[in-house]
Motif scaffolding. Structure first.
Motif, PDB file in Angstrom:
ATOM      1  N   GLU A 176      -4.390  27.093 -15.051  1.00 48.75           N
ATOM      2  CA  GLU A 176      -3.814  26.772 -13.939  1.00 48.75           C
ATOM      3  C   GLU A 176      -3.730  25.257 -13.585  1.00 48.75           C
ATOM      4  N   GLU A 177      -4.843  24.564 -14.087  1.00 54.05           N
ATOM      5  CA  GLU A 177      -4.943  23.011 -13.831  1.00 54.05           C
ATOM      6  C   GLU A 177      -3.567  22.217 -14.480  1.00 54.05           C
ATOM      7  N   ALA A 178      -3.185  22.876 -15.852  1.00 46.81           N
ATOM      8  CA  ALA A 178      -2.061  22.284 -16.384  1.00 46.81           C
ATOM      9  C   ALA A 178      -0.953  22.456 -15.714  1.00 46.81           C
ATOM     10  N   ALA A 179      -0.626  23.765 -15.073  1.00 46.53           N
ATOM     11  CA  ALA A 179       0.519  23.943 -14.429  1.00 46.53           C
ATOM     12  C   ALA A 179       0.517  23.342 -13.123  1.00 46.53           C
ATOM     13  N   ILE A 180      -0.394  22.985 -12.402  1.00 48.98           N
ATOM     14  CA  ILE A 180      -0.550  22.188 -11.379  1.00 48.98           C
ATOM     15  C   ILE A 180      -0.066  20.710 -11.691  1.00 48.98           C
ATOM     16  N   MET A 181      -0.540  20.484 -12.624  1.00 49.72           N
ATOM     17  CA  MET A 181      -0.324  18.886 -13.267  1.00 49.72           C
ATOM     18  C   MET A 181       1.116  18.661 -13.559  1.00 49.72           C
ATOM     19  N   ASP A 182       1.803  20.007 -13.884  1.00 57.00           N
ATOM     20  CA  ASP A 182       3.144  20.001 -14.225  1.00 57.00           C
ATOM     21  C   ASP A 182       4.200  20.103 -12.994  1.00 57.00           C
ATOM     22  N   GLY A 183       3.499  20.197 -11.994  1.00 58.19           N
ATOM     23  CA  GLY A 183       4.060  20.107 -10.447  1.00 58.19           C
ATOM     24  C   GLY A 183       4.416  21.571  -9.661  1.00 58.19           C
ATOM     25  N   CYS A 184       3.748  22.552 -10.241  1.00 62.91           N
ATOM     26  CA  CYS A 184       3.882  23.922  -9.877  1.00 62.91           C
ATOM     27  C   CYS A 184       3.013  23.961  -8.340  1.00 62.91           C
ATOM     28  N   THR A 185       3.912  24.605  -7.437  1.00 62.36           N
ATOM     29  CA  THR A 185       3.253  24.918  -6.223  1.00 62.36           C
ATOM     30  C   THR A 185       2.317  26.140  -6.443  1.00 62.36           C
ATOM     31  N   LEU A 186       1.516  26.506  -5.231  1.00 57.68           N
ATOM     32  CA  LEU A 186       0.692  27.466  -5.342  1.00 57.68           C
ATOM     33  C   LEU A 186       1.490  28.807  -5.741  1.00 57.68           C
ATOM     34  N   PRO A 187       2.597  29.147  -4.737  1.00 60.29           N
ATOM     35  CA  PRO A 187       3.151  30.398  -5.083  1.00 60.29           C
ATOM     36  C   PRO A 187       3.799  30.316  -6.385  1.00 60.29           C
ATOM     37  N   GLN A 188       4.386  29.332  -6.931  1.00 58.42           N
ATOM     38  CA  GLN A 188       4.998  29.477  -8.397  1.00 58.42           C
ATOM     39  C   GLN A 188       3.841  29.493  -9.435  1.00 58.42           C
ATOM     40  N   LEU A 189       2.557  28.859  -9.043  1.00 61.20           N
ATOM     41  CA  LEU A 189       1.327  29.037 -10.007  1.00 61.20           C
ATOM     42  C   LEU A 189       1.063  30.461 -10.020  1.00 61.20           C
ATOM     43  N   LEU A 190       1.024  31.097  -8.731  1.00 65.94           N
ATOM     44  CA  LEU A 190       0.651  32.517  -8.867  1.00 65.94           C
ATOM     45  C   LEU A 190       1.586  33.503  -9.597  1.00 65.94           C
ATOM     46  N   VAL A 191       2.935  33.229  -9.414  1.00 65.72           N
ATOM     47  CA  VAL A 191       3.885  34.379  -9.947  1.00 65.72           C
ATOM     48  C   VAL A 191       4.125  33.899 -11.369  1.00 65.72           C
ATOM     49  N   ARG A 192       4.325  32.507 -11.723  1.00 69.92           N
ATOM     50  CA  ARG A 192       4.701  32.271 -13.180  1.00 69.92           C
ATOM     51  C   ARG A 192       3.423  32.121 -14.136  1.00 69.92           C
ATOM     52  N   VAL A 193       2.418  31.778 -13.622  1.00 68.64           N
ATOM     53  CA  VAL A 193       1.178  31.708 -14.526  1.00 68.64           C
ATOM     54  C   VAL A 193       0.139  32.659 -14.447  1.00 68.64           C
ATOM     55  N   VAL A 194      -0.399  32.785 -13.238  1.00 69.03           N
ATOM     56  CA  VAL A 194      -1.381  33.722 -12.995  1.00 69.03           C
ATOM     57  C   VAL A 194      -1.175  35.134 -13.386  1.00 69.03           C
ATOM     58  N   LEU A 195      -0.151  35.598 -12.657  1.00 67.45           N
ATOM     59  CA  LEU A 195       0.194  37.127 -12.907  1.00 67.45           C
ATOM     60  C   LEU A 195       0.585  37.560 -14.291  1.00 67.45           C
ATOM     61  N   PRO A 196       1.235  36.843 -14.846  1.00 66.90           N
ATOM     62  CA  PRO A 196       1.639  37.419 -16.469  1.00 66.90           C
ATOM     63  C   PRO A 196       0.258  37.296 -17.146  1.00 66.90           C
ATOM     64  N   ILE A 197      -0.714  36.256 -16.845  1.00 67.32           N
ATOM     65  CA  ILE A 197      -2.033  36.611 -17.705  1.00 67.32           C
ATOM     66  C   ILE A 197      -3.030  37.590 -17.107  1.00 67.32           C
ATOM     67  N   ALA A 198      -2.873  37.751 -15.868  1.00 64.21           N
ATOM     68  CA  ALA A 198      -3.598  38.884 -15.207  1.00 64.21           C
ATOM     69  C   ALA A 198      -3.271  40.124 -15.159  1.00 64.21           C
ATOM     70  N   ILE A 199      -1.761  40.589 -15.716  1.00 61.53           N
ATOM     71  CA  ILE A 199      -1.304  41.831 -15.777  1.00 61.53           C
ATOM     72  C   ILE A 199      -2.295  42.857 -16.075  1.00 61.53           C
ATOM     73  N   PRO A 200      -3.134  43.048 -17.328  1.00 58.45           N
ATOM     74  CA  PRO A 200      -3.768  44.216 -17.763  1.00 58.45           C
ATOM     75  C   PRO A 200      -5.008  44.379 -16.420  1.00 58.45           C
ATOM     76  N   GLY A 201      -5.263  43.364 -15.711  1.00 59.55           N
ATOM     77  CA  GLY A 201      -6.452  43.744 -14.486  1.00 59.55           C
ATOM     78  C   GLY A 201      -5.830  44.295 -13.598  1.00 59.55           C
ATOM     79  N   VAL A 202      -4.417  43.643 -13.094  1.00 57.00           N
ATOM     80  CA  VAL A 202      -3.607  44.296 -12.112  1.00 57.00           C
ATOM     81  C   VAL A 202      -3.261  45.781 -12.412  1.00 57.00           C
ATOM     82  N   VAL A 203      -2.890  46.073 -13.664  1.00 59.32           N
ATOM     83  CA  VAL A 203      -2.493  47.549 -14.051  1.00 59.32           C
ATOM     84  C   VAL A 203      -3.680  48.231 -13.943  1.00 59.32           C
TER      85      VAL A 203
END
Length: 282
Positions: A176-203
């Motif tokens: 997440e810190e790397a994504a923020i360094m690349d300019g991701c906003t909080l919504p973009q971080l959640l949708v593009r980075v966090v959710l793809p990694i957390a899919i097993p937990g969400v399911v």
């Protein structure tokens, strides 16, 4: 120690234990399936016998509408499916945002908020039944599937929020810190980075919420008892427990209600296992 191989007797003993456990757990289910596909008269004459052929009339009788001589379980299953899917969609939408905030954001009263979430989850459903009934009465949502959906979302959000919070805590913050360094906003971080990694937990959380909504009986009875056309599957199964209902119809209805849950588990098995392991890391 890792190089020690089990003896032949140990392997045989383990196999015997596994077979006995399978028979103990699956035996009653298999017996129920066999009874459901036998004619009722044949079951009465020889309950322990094997079916001479497949007889699916018990399933059709259980699923047909009352006007056609059935028990209406097909309509009840559809009602349950709609409410359960809606509950999963709304609960997950709310809890993804709330759980990420509880896991990552720093704010005053964070620990207290997390404690309140857990405390609400531990409240018995019967304690909250009267307040929920009064609120829905004021809103005009009693005796409706929409009102039941609202109740199920309120009941499942605390547990889903608590589960997903643990999944998010297990994710590596460096990504997440790397994504923020690349300019991701909080919504973009959640949708593009966090959710793809957390899919097993969400399911895994979604399946758990689906199970709660699918099997829930108390609130469905409280809000829908006087409106048979809106009954859910648990209410429909309860009516099959009448002594006048043939046992083959009761078993057929029970199996028909169980099938959707089994299908969901088989389709999402990979995500469930990985999600539970991911959550256990905390």
């Amino acid at each position: 120690m890792s190089g020690i191989r089990p003896t032949r007797a140990a392997r045989v003993g383990r196999a015997v234990v596994v077979v006995v456990a399978l028979l103990w757990s699956l035996g009653p289910v298999l017996y129920g399936v066999l009874l459901s596909v036998r004619p009722y008269g044949e079951v009465v004459r020889d309950p322990l016998g094997l079916p001479s052929g497949l007889e699916l009339s018990a399933f059709t009788t259980a699923m047909r509408d009352e006007a056609d001589g059935g028990f209406g379980l097909g309509r009840f299953v559809l009602n349950s499916l709609g409410v359960a899917v809606g509950t999963v969609a709304l609960s997950i939408l709310v809890c993804v945002l709330g759980a990420y905030a509880a896991a990552r954001l720093r704010y005053r009263g964070r620990a207290l908020t997390n404690g309140i979430i857990l405390a609400v989850y531990l409240f018995p459903g019967i304690v909250l039944a009267v307040p929920k009934f009064v609120i829905l009465s004021r809103l005009g949502l009693t005796s409706t599937l929409v009102g039941l959906l609202v109740v199920y979302v309120a009941a499942t959000v605390p547990v889903a929020l608590y589960m997903m919070r643990n999944f998010f805590l297990a994710l590596p913050q460096s990504v997440e810190e790397a994504a923020i360094m690349d300019g991701c906003t909080l919504p973009q971080l959640l949708v593009r980075v966090v959710l793809p990694i957390a899919i097993p937990g969400v399911v895994a959380t979604a399946i758990y919420v689906f199970m709660i909504a699918w099997n829930e009986y108390f609130y469905a009875l409280l809000f829908l008892v006087q409106h048979r056309d809106l009954w859910t599957a648990p209410l429909g199964i309860a009516q099959l427990g009448d002594f006048q209902v043939p046992v083959t119809v009761l078993l057929a209805g029970s199996i028909a209600v169980t099938v959707p849950v089994v299908i969901v588990f088989f389709l999402a098995q990979r995500y469930i296992v990985s999600g539970l392991v991911q959550g256990a890391e905390r």
